[in-house]
Design a protein around this motif. Sequence first.
Motif, PDB file in Angstrom:
ATOM      1  N   THR A   1       0.834  -1.189   0.000  1.00 15.54           N
ATOM      2  CA  THR A   1       0.000   0.000   0.000  1.00 15.54           C
ATOM      3  C   THR A   1       0.879   1.253   0.000  1.00 15.54           C
ATOM      4  O   THR A   1       2.051   1.173   0.329  1.00 15.54           O
ATOM      5  N   LEU A   2       0.319   2.362  -0.369  1.00 19.00           N
ATOM      6  CA  LEU A   2       1.053   3.631  -0.358  1.00 19.00           C
ATOM      7  C   LEU A   2       0.435   4.628   0.617  1.00 19.00           C
ATOM      8  O   LEU A   2       0.778   5.798   0.607  1.00 19.00           O
ATOM      9  N   THR A   3      -0.484   4.165   1.448  1.00 18.73           N
ATOM     10  CA  THR A   3      -1.111   5.066   2.413  1.00 18.73           C
ATOM     11  C   THR A   3      -0.123   5.373   3.530  1.00 18.73           C
ATOM     12  O   THR A   3       0.807   4.627   3.784  1.00 18.73           O
ATOM     13  N   ASP A   4      -0.347   6.480   4.189  1.00 16.57           N
ATOM     14  CA  ASP A   4       0.494   6.860   5.317  1.00 16.57           C
ATOM     15  C   ASP A   4      -0.380   7.468   6.407  1.00 16.57           C
ATOM     16  O   ASP A   4      -1.604   7.394   6.344  1.00 16.57           O
ATOM     17  N   ALA A   5       0.234   8.072   7.370  1.00 12.61           N
ATOM     18  CA  ALA A   5      -0.505   8.638   8.501  1.00 12.61           C
ATOM     19  C   ALA A   5      -1.466   9.742   8.093  1.00 12.61           C
ATOM     20  O   ALA A   5      -2.410  10.050   8.811  1.00 12.61           O
ATOM     21  N   SER A   6      -1.270  10.339   6.926  1.00 10.19           N
ATOM     22  CA  SER A   6      -2.127  11.439   6.493  1.00 10.19           C
ATOM     23  C   SER A   6      -3.506  10.963   6.037  1.00 10.19           C
ATOM     24  O   SER A   6      -4.397  11.778   5.805  1.00 10.19           O
ATOM     25  N   LEU A   7      -3.699   9.652   5.908  1.00  6.35           N
ATOM     26  CA  LEU A   7      -4.973   9.123   5.420  1.00  6.35           C
ATOM     27  C   LEU A   7      -6.155   9.594   6.265  1.00  6.35           C
ATOM     28  O   LEU A   7      -7.227   9.865   5.734  1.00  6.35           O
ATOM     29  N   ALA A   8      -5.962   9.752   7.562  1.00  7.54           N
ATOM     30  CA  ALA A   8      -7.043  10.204   8.452  1.00  7.54           C
ATOM     31  C   ALA A   8      -7.535  11.600   8.084  1.00  7.54           C
ATOM     32  O   ALA A   8      -8.689  11.939   8.319  1.00  7.54           O
ATOM     33  N   ALA A   9      -6.674  12.406   7.497  1.00  8.49           N
ATOM     34  CA  ALA A   9      -7.039  13.775   7.135  1.00  8.49           C
ATOM     35  C   ALA A   9      -7.815  13.844   5.824  1.00  8.49           C
ATOM     36  O   ALA A   9      -8.382  14.886   5.495  1.00  8.49           O
ATOM     37  N   HIS A  10      -7.850  12.755   5.076  1.00 13.14           N
ATOM     38  CA  HIS A  10      -8.478  12.782   3.758  1.00 13.14           C
ATOM     39  C   HIS A  10      -9.967  13.128   3.799  1.00 13.14           C
ATOM     40  O   HIS A  10     -10.437  13.894   2.957  1.00 13.14           O
ATOM     41  N   GLY A  11     -10.708  12.584   4.741  1.00 15.08           N
ATOM     42  CA  GLY A  11     -12.149  12.828   4.805  1.00 15.08           C
ATOM     43  C   GLY A  11     -12.504  14.300   4.903  1.00 15.08           C
ATOM     44  O   GLY A  11     -13.234  14.832   4.062  1.00 15.08           O
ATOM     45  N   PRO A  12     -11.997  14.991   5.922  1.00 11.83           N
ATOM     46  CA  PRO A  12     -12.304  16.418   6.042  1.00 11.83           C
ATOM     47  C   PRO A  12     -11.798  17.231   4.844  1.00 11.83           C
ATOM     48  O   PRO A  12     -12.471  18.151   4.384  1.00 11.83           O
ATOM     49  N   LEU A  13     -10.627  16.900   4.346  1.00 20.23           N
ATOM     50  CA  LEU A  13     -10.094  17.628   3.195  1.00 20.23           C
ATOM     51  C   LEU A  13     -10.946  17.384   1.952  1.00 20.23           C
ATOM     52  O   LEU A  13     -11.183  18.299   1.161  1.00 20.23           O
ATOM     53  N   ARG A  14     -11.417  16.144   1.781  1.00 24.03           N
ATOM     54  CA  ARG A  14     -12.290  15.821   0.644  1.00 24.03           C
ATOM     55  C   ARG A  14     -13.573  16.641   0.713  1.00 24.03           C
ATOM     56  O   ARG A  14     -14.033  17.189  -0.284  1.00 24.03           O
ATOM     57  N   ARG A  15     -14.151  16.756   1.915  1.00 22.52           N
ATOM     58  CA  ARG A  15     -15.381  17.550   2.069  1.00 22.52           C
ATOM     59  C   ARG A  15     -15.123  19.023   1.738  1.00 22.52           C
ATOM     60  O   ARG A  15     -15.927  19.664   1.066  1.00 22.52           O
ATOM     61  N   ASP A  16     -13.995  19.561   2.199  1.00 25.41           N
ATOM     62  CA  ASP A  16     -13.635  20.945   1.872  1.00 25.41           C
ATOM     63  C   ASP A  16     -13.488  21.121   0.368  1.00 25.41           C
ATOM     64  O   ASP A  16     -13.953  22.115  -0.207  1.00 25.41           O
ATOM     65  N   LEU A  17     -12.837  20.160  -0.258  1.00 30.35           N
ATOM     66  CA  LEU A  17     -12.627  20.231  -1.703  1.00 30.35           C
ATOM     67  C   LEU A  17     -13.952  20.127  -2.455  1.00 30.35           C
ATOM     68  O   LEU A  17     -14.181  20.844  -3.437  1.00 30.35           O
ATOM     69  N   GLN A  18     -14.867  19.287  -1.975  1.00 25.25           N
ATOM     70  CA  GLN A  18     -16.185  19.177  -2.611  1.00 25.25           C
ATOM     71  C   GLN A  18     -16.949  20.493  -2.512  1.00 25.25           C
ATOM     72  O   GLN A  18     -17.608  20.903  -3.468  1.00 25.25           O
ATOM     73  N   ARG A  19     -16.855  21.160  -1.365  1.00 25.57           N
ATOM     74  CA  ARG A  19     -17.502  22.466  -1.209  1.00 25.57           C
ATOM     75  C   ARG A  19     -16.876  23.478  -2.173  1.00 25.57           C
ATOM     76  O   ARG A  19     -17.585  24.273  -2.797  1.00 25.57           O
TER      77      ARG A  19
END
Length: 130
Positions: free
Chosen positions: A80-98
């Motif tokens: 896998t290529l995921t790292d510790a930043s994966l937890a931040a993806h949800g909130p950032l994705r919502r911001d980006l969708q807005r």
Amino acid sequence: MIEFHLDGRSGVSPYLQLVQQVRQALRLGLLREGDQLPTVKDVVARLAINPNTVLKAYRELEHEGLAAARPGIGTFVTKTLTDASLAAHGPLRRDLQRWLAKARRAGLDEESIEALFMTTFRTAAQEDIA
């Protein structure tokens, strides 16, 4: 399972687009170790491309240590290529969708949104280097 797509306007070769899509899915946690990639036959049928193109992409992923072929069974993710930043993806994705919704309301089409994002992204990256 990942569903590949090709963008004929990107200027990126089809095999490389497949490799990039797998890498992106690995980074975002959409693919995990042990997941099976679509069979060559399925990708060829869905995208109407040459089987050698898919095989080349899968060989590249194997060379990078991201996938392994199991003869008669398929190709599977090995890393896998995921790292510790994966937890931040949800909130950032919502911001980006807005932000995307705001850009569409402002009348920007898909190409304009992409151009604005990429220029801003590159400028910010250059400022970080300086």
